[in-house]
Motif scaffolding. Structure first.
Motif, mmCIF file in Angstrom:
data_model
loop_
_atom_site.group_PDB
_atom_site.id
_atom_site.type_symbol
_atom_site.label_atom_id
_atom_site.label_comp_id
_atom_site.label_asym_id
_atom_site.label_seq_id
_atom_site.Cartn_x
_atom_site.Cartn_y
_atom_site.Cartn_z
ATOM 1 N N LEU A 24 -8.683 52.343 14.039
ATOM 2 C CA LEU A 24 -10.209 52.417 13.715
ATOM 3 C C LEU A 24 -10.431 53.026 12.242
ATOM 4 N N ALA A 25 -9.345 53.903 11.691
ATOM 5 C CA ALA A 25 -9.340 54.168 10.275
ATOM 6 C C ALA A 25 -9.165 52.786 9.722
ATOM 7 N N GLN A 26 -8.368 51.882 9.853
ATOM 8 C CA GLN A 26 -7.963 50.783 8.894
ATOM 9 C C GLN A 26 -9.210 49.794 9.085
ATOM 10 N N SER A 27 -9.717 49.741 10.269
ATOM 11 C CA SER A 27 -11.056 48.920 10.573
ATOM 12 C C SER A 27 -12.168 49.697 9.433
ATOM 13 N N ALA A 28 -12.435 50.925 9.643
ATOM 14 C CA ALA A 28 -13.371 51.560 8.828
ATOM 15 C C ALA A 28 -13.344 51.584 7.625
ATOM 16 N N PHE A 29 -12.061 51.379 6.945
ATOM 17 C CA PHE A 29 -11.904 51.419 5.615
ATOM 18 C C PHE A 29 -12.067 49.836 5.237
ATOM 19 N N ASN A 30 -11.926 49.018 5.816
ATOM 20 C CA ASN A 30 -11.948 47.340 5.877
ATOM 21 C C ASN A 30 -13.507 47.386 5.697
ATOM 22 N N ILE A 31 -14.346 47.909 6.611
ATOM 23 C CA ILE A 31 -15.763 47.605 6.797
ATOM 24 C C ILE A 31 -16.336 48.522 5.571
ATOM 25 N N PHE A 32 -15.937 49.517 4.918
ATOM 26 C CA PHE A 32 -16.331 50.191 3.738
ATOM 27 C C PHE A 32 -16.102 49.136 2.626
ATOM 28 N N ASN A 33 -14.931 48.608 2.413
ATOM 29 C CA ASN A 33 -14.636 47.656 1.373
ATOM 30 C C ASN A 33 -15.573 46.485 1.395
ATOM 31 N N LEU A 34 -15.971 46.196 2.609
ATOM 32 C CA LEU A 34 -16.925 44.896 2.782
ATOM 33 C C LEU A 34 -18.530 45.257 2.389
ATOM 34 N N GLN A 35 -18.611 46.900 2.283
ATOM 35 C CA GLN A 35 -20.156 46.938 2.333
ATOM 36 C C GLN A 35 -20.434 47.680 0.996
ATOM 37 N N LYS A 36 -19.456 47.420 0.145
ATOM 38 C CA LYS A 36 -19.602 48.128 -1.178
ATOM 39 C C LYS A 36 -21.140 47.768 -1.823
ATOM 40 N N GLY A 37 -21.961 46.707 -1.444
ATOM 41 C CA GLY A 37 -23.245 46.399 -1.921
ATOM 42 C C GLY A 37 -24.226 47.405 -1.104
ATOM 43 N N ASN A 38 -23.847 48.109 -0.122
ATOM 44 C CA ASN A 38 -24.767 48.944 0.539
ATOM 45 C C ASN A 38 -24.300 50.242 0.401
ATOM 46 N N PRO A 39 -24.784 51.101 -0.966
ATOM 47 C CA PRO A 39 -24.249 52.596 -1.203
ATOM 48 C C PRO A 39 -24.167 53.498 0.080
#
Length: 574
Positions: free
Chosen positions: A227-242
């Motif tokens: 879940l941490a790896q997934s959340a970090f990946n989503i975190f990187n994909l969502q950089k346009g949404n602060p």
């Protein structure tokens, strides 16, 4: 007077060959009578499903087939109304800011589905996010062909299941936000972890099933690490949404901490039965640090792995179970590849002594990064000799070693290539080949680009040859990589392309590198962005040094690891 159009009765029972030829098929076979009469290959009546374009409602011709209800769901668990609604609600809540593939997502992706393998081909040197998203649906989703390659497991152990069906019960019991992240891991991250996404992808099967097999601290540690790896990946994909960006980082750190807490409980009293979960957790945490976060702290987990593995010297669980072997070989591979980036001499370690020599005995060792066993052993030997030379310890038999490596890596001395990889106009020819032949070609292609990159590494680390001396190898790796990307969509091992890219001086070669960087930097993996910064700095410093000394850039030797050290990076090349 207009001629009346002849009325045609369309049949949905014809073979694929007759449908494409627009001829009547007797529906018996294969081969059917028309194909037998004309002595052509009858493609049969298998199901071929494709996604319908959500905007236009169109789909490629001759691809969609009907499937009766009983055949569709035979052998699948029956879900009640509440379970179905839970899955549908989870998919509806996925934020489109990180899931560019929402229109083609399905809550039933945990079921194994076979589909057509036609790939979009782009000759453009750049790729925007919309085209990347389209390519990702084709090549990086769990709907990739389930039979891409023959199974690398020749042993009778059938414990590596290609389907996630056994984990459905655990999936349904998760909180909604965790189920969404677990789904993201299986459908987006798992295919990016291996160059050839097939039914043997352990991040789709071994890792999820191990995380959900019980409620022990070891399994819970792996669950939170995933879940941490997934959340970090989503975190990187969502950089346009602060706002969402900060929330995802908080979620990722929460699960990362939970994984460490559960892992500490397990490591104190680790049993052999918990080896798989603990080893997989350590590997996943390392990936989360180096790949998803871009942190230099990922090496700390390798130090932990060394101590952990030594506890199992006598039991050697990696020799008793396919699951254990898959996880252990990932640890061994990651260590050897990651040490080629280490700026400090490291020498042999417990991981190399205990794991590498043991797990490499299987012929399919290295399949999870698309390399062969012999090449990975050569990479390890080159690194060890380079470290000795750096310390002033030049072996007496260095010349013999170099010559043996050159012979071993020569294209003439490779039994793995039983296909012609240099056919003229190979992209168009490949499109016309049967699917099994395309798969075989891509397998050989990835093996070759890894071998060629190892030649570059040898010239770079020991022979200290300037880029001019390895120009043909650089071009070969990059051209093979571009063909692989066009056919597969960009899921390709990082090490061989990066090694070639550090020696790229010609504009044409650098343009191919930029194309790869454009695609890979949009996958939500932070180490790809670090690689781009590092490569640009290497190219810049080489050009400046060449201009200052009146040389061509391909005459300038640049120690890219020294550049990395100055920038404060520690790149994980996985």
């Amino acid at each position: 007077m207009t001629r009346a159009r002849k009325q045609v009765t369309r049949s949905f029972s014809a073979c694929w060959t007759c449908r494409r030829r627009r001829v009547k098929c007797n529906g018996i076979g294969p081969p059917c009578n028309p194909c037998k009469k004309h002595k052509i290959q009858c493609e049969g009546y298998g199901i071929e499903l494709v996604w319908v374009d959500p905007k236009t409602g169109t789909y490629p011709p001759y691809c969609r087939r009907s499937m009766d209800f009983e055949q569709t769901w035979r052998g699948r668990p029956i879900l009640n109304e509440g379970q179905l609604q839970r899955l549908i609600d989870a998919m509806d809540d996925i934020d489109p800011a990180f899931s560019q593939r929402k229109s083609s997502s399905s809550p039933f992706t945990v079921f194994r589905i076979a589909r057509s393998n036609k790939r979009p081909v782009s000759d453009s040197p750049t790729t925007d996010i919309s085209s990347l998203s389209h390519r990702s649906v084709e090549s990086l989703s769990p709907f990739s062909p389930s039979n891409r390659f023959s199974s690398p497991f020749t042993e009778s152990d059938n414990s590596l299941s290609p389907s996630l069906t056994p984990t459905i019960t655990g999936f349904l019991s998760m909180p909604k936000d965790e189920a969404m992240m677990f789904y993201h891991y299986v459908t987006w991250i798992a295919p990016l972890m291996i160059p050839v996404d097939s039914t043997e992808n352990p991040w789709k099967s071994v890792y999820p099933s191990t995380a959900l097999q019980d409620t022990s601290p070891a399994s819970r540690a792996l669950y939170h690490a995933i879940l941490a790896q997934s959340a970090f990946n989503i975190f990187n994909l969502q950089k346009g949404n602060p706002e969402s960006h900060r929330e995802r980082e908080s979620v990722a750190l929460k699960h990362y901490g939970a994984s460490l807490r559960e892992l500490s409980k397990s490591l104190n009293v680790t049993k052999e039965t918990e080896y798989d979960a603990c080893a997989a957790t350590l590997y996943t945490l390392m990936i989360s640090e180096g790949n998803a976060r871009g942190s230099v702290a990922w090496r700390n987990h390798f130090d932990g792995v060394g101590g952990f593995v030594t506890h199992f010297v006598q039991q050697k669980p990696w020799t008793r179970s396919t699951h254990s072997w898959v996880i252990s070989q990932s640890l061994a591979l990651s260590f050897e590849i990651s040490q080629t980036v280490n700026v400090k001499p490291y020498g042999r370690s417990s991981i190399t002594d205990i794991l590498l020599d043991s797990v490499a005995s299987r012929h399919n060792f290295g399949y999870t990064i698309g390399a062969s066993c012999d090449v990975l052993k050569i990479i390890s030997s080159i690194r060890l000799f380079a470290e000795k030379i750096a310390l002033g310890d030049i072996p007496d038999d260095l010349g013999i070693l170099i010559q043996s490596c050159l012979v071993e890596l020569s294209p003439l001395n490779n039994s793995n290539f039983d296909m012609d990889l240099d056919i003229p106009d190979r992209d168009s020819v490949l499109e016309s080949l049967p699917e099994t032949q395309q798969h075989k070609f891509l397998d050989c292609l990835h093996l070759r680009l890894f071998r060629t990159a190892t030649l570059i590494y040898l010239h770079q680390a020991i022979l200290k040859v300037p880029p001019r001396g390895v120009r043909k190898y650089v071009k070969s790796v990059l051209e093979d990589a571009m063909t692989f990307i066009r056919m597969r969509g960009g899921s390709i091992s990082m090490w061989p392309i990066f090694i070639a890219a550090t020696e790229a001086t010609e504009e044409e070669d650098q343009l191919m590198v930029e194309q790869w960087l454009t695609i890979s930097s949009q996958l939500g993996m932070q180490n790809r962005l670090i690689a781009r910064k590092l490569l640009h700095q290497i190219w810049h410093e080489r050009s400046e040094e060449a201009a200052a000394n009146g040389l061509d850039p391909d005459q300038v030797i640049k120690d890219w690891k020294a550049v990395q050290r100055r920038l404060g990076f520690d790149l994980l090349l996985l």
